[in-house]
Motif scaffolding. Structure first.
Motif, PDB file in Angstrom:
ATOM      1  N   LYS A  77      51.151  -9.726 -12.221  1.00 55.66           N
ATOM      2  CA  LYS A  77      50.023  -9.536 -13.115  1.00 55.66           C
ATOM      3  C   LYS A  77      49.179 -10.721 -13.169  1.00 55.66           C
ATOM      4  CE  LYS A  77      50.249  -8.291 -17.478  1.00 55.66           C
ATOM      5  NZ  LYS A  77      50.347  -7.545 -18.659  1.00 55.66           N
ATOM      6  N   HIS A  78      49.863 -11.945 -13.317  1.00 51.07           N
ATOM      7  CA  HIS A  78      49.077 -13.231 -13.855  1.00 51.07           C
ATOM      8  C   HIS A  78      48.487 -13.719 -12.517  1.00 51.07           C
ATOM      9  CE1 HIS A  78      49.022 -17.623 -13.918  1.00 51.07           C
ATOM     10  NE2 HIS A  78      48.484 -17.380 -15.070  1.00 51.07           N
ATOM     11  N   ALA A  79      49.053 -13.387 -11.140  1.00 56.24           N
ATOM     12  CA  ALA A  79      48.289 -13.596 -10.029  1.00 56.24           C
ATOM     13  C   ALA A  79      47.130 -12.944  -9.879  1.00 56.24           C
ATOM     14  CB  ALA A  79      49.344 -13.292  -9.085  1.00 56.24           C
ATOM     15  N   LEU A  80      46.857 -11.844 -10.414  1.00 59.47           N
ATOM     16  CA  LEU A  80      45.662 -10.802 -10.320  1.00 59.47           C
ATOM     17  C   LEU A  80      44.874 -11.502 -11.175  1.00 59.47           C
ATOM     18  CD1 LEU A  80      47.321  -7.351 -10.178  1.00 59.47           C
ATOM     19  CD2 LEU A  80      45.469  -8.228  -8.717  1.00 59.47           C
ATOM     20  N   LEU A  81      44.974 -11.894 -12.470  1.00 60.50           N
ATOM     21  CA  LEU A  81      44.203 -12.636 -13.271  1.00 60.50           C
ATOM     22  C   LEU A  81      43.823 -13.716 -12.925  1.00 60.50           C
ATOM     23  CD1 LEU A  81      42.863 -12.495 -16.326  1.00 60.50           C
ATOM     24  CD2 LEU A  81      44.941 -13.830 -17.176  1.00 60.50           C
ATOM     25  N   VAL A  82      44.289 -14.683 -12.222  1.00 59.20           N
ATOM     26  CA  VAL A  82      43.964 -15.939 -11.594  1.00 59.20           C
ATOM     27  C   VAL A  82      43.050 -15.613 -10.697  1.00 59.20           C
ATOM     28  CG1 VAL A  82      44.789 -17.984 -10.417  1.00 59.20           C
ATOM     29  CG2 VAL A  82      46.221 -17.244 -12.499  1.00 59.20           C
ATOM     30  N   ALA A  83      43.287 -14.752  -9.835  1.00 56.10           N
ATOM     31  CA  ALA A  83      42.172 -14.432  -8.811  1.00 56.10           C
ATOM     32  C   ALA A  83      41.100 -14.100  -9.256  1.00 56.10           C
ATOM     33  CB  ALA A  83      42.998 -13.300  -7.566  1.00 56.10           C
ATOM     34  N   ILE A  84      41.056 -13.128 -10.139  1.00 56.96           N
ATOM     35  CA  ILE A  84      39.757 -12.462 -10.996  1.00 56.96           C
ATOM     36  C   ILE A  84      38.779 -13.821 -11.592  1.00 56.96           C
ATOM     37  CG2 ILE A  84      38.785 -11.318 -12.733  1.00 56.96           C
ATOM     38  CD1 ILE A  84      41.014  -9.164 -12.150  1.00 56.96           C
ATOM     39  N   MET A  85      39.770 -14.604 -12.214  1.00 56.53           N
ATOM     40  CA  MET A  85      38.905 -15.738 -12.744  1.00 56.53           C
ATOM     41  C   MET A  85      38.378 -16.861 -12.015  1.00 56.53           C
ATOM     42  SD  MET A  85      41.269 -15.860 -16.134  1.00 56.53           S
ATOM     43  CE  MET A  85      40.131 -17.184 -17.136  1.00 56.53           C
ATOM     44  N   SER A  86      39.352 -16.885 -10.803  1.00 59.43           N
ATOM     45  CA  SER A  86      38.705 -18.034  -9.686  1.00 59.43           C
ATOM     46  C   SER A  86      37.461 -17.388  -8.944  1.00 59.43           C
ATOM     47  CB  SER A  86      39.957 -18.067  -8.532  1.00 59.43           C
ATOM     48  OG  SER A  86      39.675 -18.900  -7.723  1.00 59.43           O
ATOM     49  N   HIS A  87      37.475 -16.186  -8.749  1.00 59.63           N
ATOM     50  CA  HIS A  87      36.242 -15.449  -8.045  1.00 59.63           C
ATOM     51  C   HIS A  87      35.101 -15.535  -8.900  1.00 59.63           C
ATOM     52  CE1 HIS A  87      34.269 -12.486  -5.675  1.00 59.63           C
ATOM     53  NE2 HIS A  87      33.725 -12.211  -6.726  1.00 59.63           N
ATOM     54  N   ALA A  88      35.417 -15.372 -10.340  1.00 63.90           N
ATOM     55  CA  ALA A  88      34.200 -15.692 -11.168  1.00 63.90           C
ATOM     56  C   ALA A  88      33.533 -17.073 -11.148  1.00 63.90           C
ATOM     57  CB  ALA A  88      34.652 -15.441 -12.552  1.00 63.90           C
ATOM     58  N   MET A  89      34.338 -17.997 -11.179  1.00 66.52           N
ATOM     59  CA  MET A  89      33.988 -19.179 -11.269  1.00 66.52           C
ATOM     60  C   MET A  89      33.254 -19.681  -9.930  1.00 66.52           C
ATOM     61  SD  MET A  89      34.308 -19.985 -14.343  1.00 66.52           S
ATOM     62  CE  MET A  89      33.741 -21.508 -13.954  1.00 66.52           C
ATOM     63  N   ASN A  90      34.083 -19.325  -8.923  1.00 65.67           N
ATOM     64  CA  ASN A  90      33.418 -19.666  -7.503  1.00 65.67           C
ATOM     65  C   ASN A  90      31.905 -19.019  -7.098  1.00 65.67           C
ATOM     66  OD1 ASN A  90      35.719 -21.222  -6.707  1.00 65.67           O
ATOM     67  ND2 ASN A  90      36.740 -19.475  -5.655  1.00 65.67           N
ATOM     68  N   ASP A  91      32.012 -17.896  -7.479  1.00 65.26           N
ATOM     69  CA  ASP A  91      30.675 -16.968  -7.517  1.00 65.26           C
ATOM     70  C   ASP A  91      29.693 -17.736  -8.157  1.00 65.26           C
ATOM     71  OD1 ASP A  91      28.938 -14.990  -6.735  1.00 65.26           O
ATOM     72  OD2 ASP A  91      29.445 -13.518  -8.048  1.00 65.26           O
TER      73      ASP A  91
END
Length: 232
Positions: A77-91
């Motif tokens: 579940k943590h991996a999903l959260l990291v991926a979401i937050m990474s996508h937000a900052m990259n975008d």
């Protein structure tokens, strides 16, 4: 999504999002959701129930997968959260740099574009921005340091513009550091209250925020074009 920190990450994050940057000419365009479907489903669950209130089984069901099927894509579940937050900052980073580049050499227009970009992002991607801000507490230490470094990098974009504007006499603010922090906080806070069905569109809100930010900066130029003509 942006506050200041002097910490730098010791290591890269254990899980990162697939990079899907926006086209340079489309930083105002939010008609298409660039978040992959599995992450979009997880974002909906985290927004509705909170990170700690969401179970792996709920995440799998929301994505139309079995629990083993979900683990095939993300190990936790943590991996999903990291991926979401990474996508937000990259975008946000990609859109911000495109907005600044489109402004050319005008520091006033760079400031105007970056404020517009921040408001549009936090209004149009409010759930994504809200989770990226509110769930920092749920990241493990390495992922948290990486996220904070990305957040600080975003902050420095506005710091540099404000510093140059004051130095060149375009802005009359007596405290550039405070101005930059105040403008960032004002713009990122949009994700906490904006409602799409409200009286103002993201573009209308961005236009008003640009006026407020310009007055706070004490801008000495009025040669910035209205925003709404640029919206897709």
């Amino acid at each position: 999504m942006t506050t200041r920190s002097r910490r730098t990450p010791r290591n890269p994050p254990p899980e990162v999002a697939p990079r899907t940057p926006a086209e340079p000419s489309s930083w105002r365009d939010y008609r298409h959701d660039l978040l992959p479907p599995l992450l979009s489903s997880a974002l909906k669950s985290f927004t509705g129930h909170g990170y700690h209130g969401t179970t792996i089984r709920q995440l799998a069901e929301g994505a139309g997968l079995s629990v083993p099927g979900l683990y095939h894509h993300y190990p936790s579940k943590h991996a999903l959260l990291v991926a979401i937050m990474s996508h937000a900052m990259n975008d946000l980073w990609d859109r911000s740099n495109a907005a600044i580049a489109e402004a050319g050499d005008s520091v006033a227009l760079q400031f105007h574009h970056l404020v517009e970009c921040l408001v549009l992002f936090h209004a149009s991607r409010r759930d994504l921005a809200f989770i990226a801000f509110s769930e920092i507490r749920s990241l493990n230490p390495d992922a948290r340091e990486h996220h904070i470094a990305a957040r600080d990098r975003q902050q420095r974009l506005l710091d540099a513009i404000v510093d140059r504007g004051v130095r060149d006499g375009v802005f009359t603010s007596e405290d550039p550091h405070l101005l930059s922090t105040a403008v960032i906080t004002m713009c990122t806070g949009v994700s906490q209250w904006f409602q799409p069905e409200g009286a103002q569109s993201p573009a209308q809100l961005a236009e008003k925020y640009c006026l407020i930010a310009g007055r706070a900066a004490g801008t000495t130029t009025t040669s910035v074009e209205p925003l709404r003509s640029h919206q897709p």
